[in-house]
Motif scaffolding. Structure first.
Motif, PDB file in Angstrom:
ATOM      1  N   CYS A  16       0.835  -1.212   0.000  1.00  5.56           N
ATOM      2  CA  CYS A  16       0.000   0.000   0.000  1.00  5.56           C
ATOM      3  C   CYS A  16       0.865   1.255   0.000  1.00  5.56           C
ATOM      4  CB  CYS A  16      -0.922  -0.005   1.209  1.00  5.56           C
ATOM      5  SG  CYS A  16      -2.288  -1.155   1.063  1.00  5.56           S
ATOM      6  N   ILE A  17       1.940   1.225   0.779  1.00  8.11           N
ATOM      7  CA  ILE A  17       2.850   2.376   0.815  1.00  8.11           C
ATOM      8  C   ILE A  17       3.504   2.567  -0.549  1.00  8.11           C
ATOM      9  CG2 ILE A  17       5.020   3.213   1.799  1.00  8.11           C
ATOM     10  CD1 ILE A  17       4.109   1.922   4.450  1.00  8.11           C
ATOM     11  N   LEU A  18       3.911   1.480  -1.179  1.00  8.42           N
ATOM     12  CA  LEU A  18       4.524   1.568  -2.502  1.00  8.42           C
ATOM     13  C   LEU A  18       3.541   2.137  -3.523  1.00  8.42           C
ATOM     14  CD1 LEU A  18       6.947   0.894  -4.360  1.00  8.42           C
ATOM     15  CD2 LEU A  18       5.837  -1.313  -4.743  1.00  8.42           C
ATOM     16  N   TYR A  19       2.319   1.629  -3.519  1.00 10.00           N
ATOM     17  CA  TYR A  19       1.307   2.147  -4.440  1.00 10.00           C
ATOM     18  C   TYR A  19       0.997   3.617  -4.151  1.00 10.00           C
ATOM     19  CZ  TYR A  19       0.076  -2.303  -6.630  1.00 10.00           C
ATOM     20  OH  TYR A  19       0.089  -3.457  -7.342  1.00 10.00           O
ATOM     21  N   ALA A  20       0.992   4.000  -2.890  1.00  6.60           N
ATOM     22  CA  ALA A  20       0.722   5.401  -2.550  1.00  6.60           C
ATOM     23  C   ALA A  20       1.810   6.315  -3.113  1.00  6.60           C
ATOM     24  CB  ALA A  20       0.615   5.563  -1.036  1.00  6.60           C
ATOM     25  N   LEU A  21       3.056   5.870  -3.041  1.00  7.50           N
ATOM     26  CA  LEU A  21       4.139   6.672  -3.617  1.00  7.50           C
ATOM     27  C   LEU A  21       3.999   6.792  -5.129  1.00  7.50           C
ATOM     28  CD1 LEU A  21       7.169   5.373  -1.535  1.00  7.50           C
ATOM     29  CD2 LEU A  21       6.009   7.574  -1.347  1.00  7.50           C
ATOM     30  N   ILE A  22       3.570   5.723  -5.772  1.00  9.69           N
ATOM     31  CA  ILE A  22       3.353   5.776  -7.221  1.00  9.69           C
ATOM     32  C   ILE A  22       2.229   6.754  -7.549  1.00  9.69           C
ATOM     33  CG2 ILE A  22       2.575   4.443  -9.215  1.00  9.69           C
ATOM     34  CD1 ILE A  22       4.060   2.040  -7.971  1.00  9.69           C
ATOM     35  N   ILE A  23       1.174   6.733  -6.748  1.00  5.98           N
ATOM     36  CA  ILE A  23       0.050   7.649  -6.985  1.00  5.98           C
ATOM     37  C   ILE A  23       0.483   9.099  -6.805  1.00  5.98           C
ATOM     38  CG2 ILE A  23      -2.148   8.428  -6.009  1.00  5.98           C
ATOM     39  CD1 ILE A  23      -2.866   5.514  -5.621  1.00  5.98           C
ATOM     40  N   VAL A  24       1.280   9.362  -5.791  1.00  7.00           N
ATOM     41  CA  VAL A  24       1.753  10.731  -5.565  1.00  7.00           C
ATOM     42  C   VAL A  24       2.603  11.200  -6.744  1.00  7.00           C
ATOM     43  CG1 VAL A  24       3.281  12.136  -4.121  1.00  7.00           C
ATOM     44  CG2 VAL A  24       1.600  10.641  -3.066  1.00  7.00           C
ATOM     45  N   SER A  25       3.477  10.334  -7.235  1.00  9.54           N
ATOM     46  CA  SER A  25       4.307  10.739  -8.380  1.00  9.54           C
ATOM     47  C   SER A  25       3.453  10.975  -9.624  1.00  9.54           C
ATOM     48  CB  SER A  25       5.389   9.689  -8.663  1.00  9.54           C
ATOM     49  OG  SER A  25       4.816   8.512  -9.158  1.00  9.54           O
ATOM     50  N   GLN A  26       2.410  10.173  -9.818  1.00  8.01           N
ATOM     51  CA  GLN A  26       1.512  10.386 -10.955  1.00  8.01           C
ATOM     52  C   GLN A  26       0.742  11.699 -10.812  1.00  8.01           C
ATOM     53  OE1 GLN A  26       0.998   8.563 -13.794  1.00  8.01           O
ATOM     54  NE2 GLN A  26       2.759   7.353 -13.200  1.00  8.01           N
ATOM     55  N   CYS A  27       0.333  12.022  -9.600  1.00  7.19           N
ATOM     56  CA  CYS A  27      -0.379  13.289  -9.376  1.00  7.19           C
ATOM     57  C   CYS A  27       0.511  14.486  -9.692  1.00  7.19           C
ATOM     58  CB  CYS A  27      -0.867  13.370  -7.930  1.00  7.19           C
ATOM     59  SG  CYS A  27      -2.221  12.250  -7.550  1.00  7.19           S
ATOM     60  N   VAL A  28       1.757  14.415  -9.280  1.00  2.00           N
ATOM     61  CA  VAL A  28       2.686  15.506  -9.576  1.00  2.00           C
ATOM     62  C   VAL A  28       2.883  15.640 -11.083  1.00  2.00           C
ATOM     63  CG1 VAL A  28       5.102  16.234  -9.345  1.00  2.00           C
ATOM     64  CG2 VAL A  28       3.857  15.399  -7.358  1.00  2.00           C
ATOM     65  N   GLN A  29       2.956  14.504 -11.754  1.00  2.00           N
ATOM     66  CA  GLN A  29       3.123  14.539 -13.211  1.00  2.00           C
ATOM     67  C   GLN A  29       1.891  15.137 -13.890  1.00  2.00           C
ATOM     68  OE1 GLN A  29       4.027  10.764 -14.913  1.00  2.00           O
ATOM     69  NE2 GLN A  29       4.597  11.637 -16.877  1.00  2.00           N
ATOM     70  N   LEU A  44      -6.396   8.355 -15.399  1.00  2.00           N
ATOM     71  CA  LEU A  44      -6.954   6.998 -15.411  1.00  2.00           C
ATOM     72  C   LEU A  44      -6.094   6.036 -14.591  1.00  2.00           C
ATOM     73  CD1 LEU A  44      -8.083   6.719 -19.126  1.00  2.00           C
ATOM     74  CD2 LEU A  44      -9.525   6.979 -17.107  1.00  2.00           C
ATOM     75  N   THR A  45      -4.788   6.189 -14.686  1.00  2.00           N
ATOM     76  CA  THR A  45      -3.881   5.362 -13.887  1.00  2.00           C
ATOM     77  C   THR A  45      -4.059   5.631 -12.405  1.00  2.00           C
ATOM     78  OG1 THR A  45      -2.286   5.441 -15.693  1.00  2.00           O
ATOM     79  CG2 THR A  45      -1.463   4.750 -13.551  1.00  2.00           C
ATOM     80  N   ILE A  46      -4.220   6.891 -12.036  1.00  2.00           N
ATOM     81  CA  ILE A  46      -4.416   7.247 -10.628  1.00  2.00           C
ATOM     82  C   ILE A  46      -5.700   6.623 -10.095  1.00  2.00           C
ATOM     83  CG2 ILE A  46      -4.923   9.179  -9.075  1.00  2.00           C
ATOM     84  CD1 ILE A  46      -2.999  10.844 -10.822  1.00  2.00           C
ATOM     85  N   ILE A  47      -6.765   6.675 -10.879  1.00  2.00           N
ATOM     86  CA  ILE A  47      -8.038   6.093 -10.443  1.00  2.00           C
ATOM     87  C   ILE A  47      -7.904   4.591 -10.265  1.00  2.00           C
ATOM     88  CG2 ILE A  47     -10.405   5.640 -11.194  1.00  2.00           C
ATOM     89  CD1 ILE A  47     -10.314   8.451 -12.512  1.00  2.00           C
ATOM     90  N   LEU A  48      -7.232   3.919 -11.196  1.00  2.00           N
ATOM     91  CA  LEU A  48      -7.039   2.472 -11.105  1.00  2.00           C
ATOM     92  C   LEU A  48      -6.212   2.105  -9.879  1.00  2.00           C
ATOM     93  CD1 LEU A  48      -7.354  -0.321 -12.450  1.00  2.00           C
ATOM     94  CD2 LEU A  48      -5.167   0.130 -13.558  1.00  2.00           C
ATOM     95  N   LEU A  49      -5.099   2.793  -9.677  1.00  2.00           N
ATOM     96  CA  LEU A  49      -4.248   2.492  -8.524  1.00  2.00           C
ATOM     97  C   LEU A  49      -4.946   2.808  -7.205  1.00  2.00           C
ATOM     98  CD1 LEU A  49      -0.737   3.669  -9.746  1.00  2.00           C
ATOM     99  CD2 LEU A  49      -1.563   1.340  -9.472  1.00  2.00           C
ATOM    100  N   SER A  50      -5.744   3.852  -7.178  1.00  2.00           N
ATOM    101  CA  SER A  50      -6.474   4.192  -5.955  1.00  2.00           C
ATOM    102  C   SER A  50      -7.490   3.112  -5.612  1.00  2.00           C
ATOM    103  CB  SER A  50      -7.189   5.529  -6.118  1.00  2.00           C
ATOM    104  OG  SER A  50      -6.263   6.557  -6.303  1.00  2.00           O
TER     105      SER A  50
END
Length: 66
Positions: A16-29, A44-50
């Motif tokens: 979950c922590i790893l996925y959260a970091l990926i989501i944060v990086s996608q949000c910044v992008q 779309l990637t953020i919604i899927l990962l969330s």
């Protein structure tokens, strides 16, 4: 037979922590990209990962009750 490790709650928390970091990086992008197509794909990637993280957290609470 293969020896498979048992999935522990600690492993789920780490994922979950790893996925959260990926989501944060996608949000910044999404915030800093000027291209609309890239923004749509990243959103779309953020919604899927969330939704994946939400499923993991729900499973953690179900495991905790048992």
């Amino acid at each position: 037979m293969r020896n498979r490790r048992k999935v522990t709650p600690t492993f789920l928390v780490m994922m979950c922590i790893l996925y959260a970091l990926i989501i944060v990086s996608q949000c910044v992008q999404v915030i800093y990209t000027p291209h609309t197509f890239v923004k749509v794909i990243n959103l779309l990637t953020i919604i899927l990962l969330s939704s994946i993280i939400g499923a993991f957290i729900r499973e953690l609470f179900v495991l905790k009750k048992k």
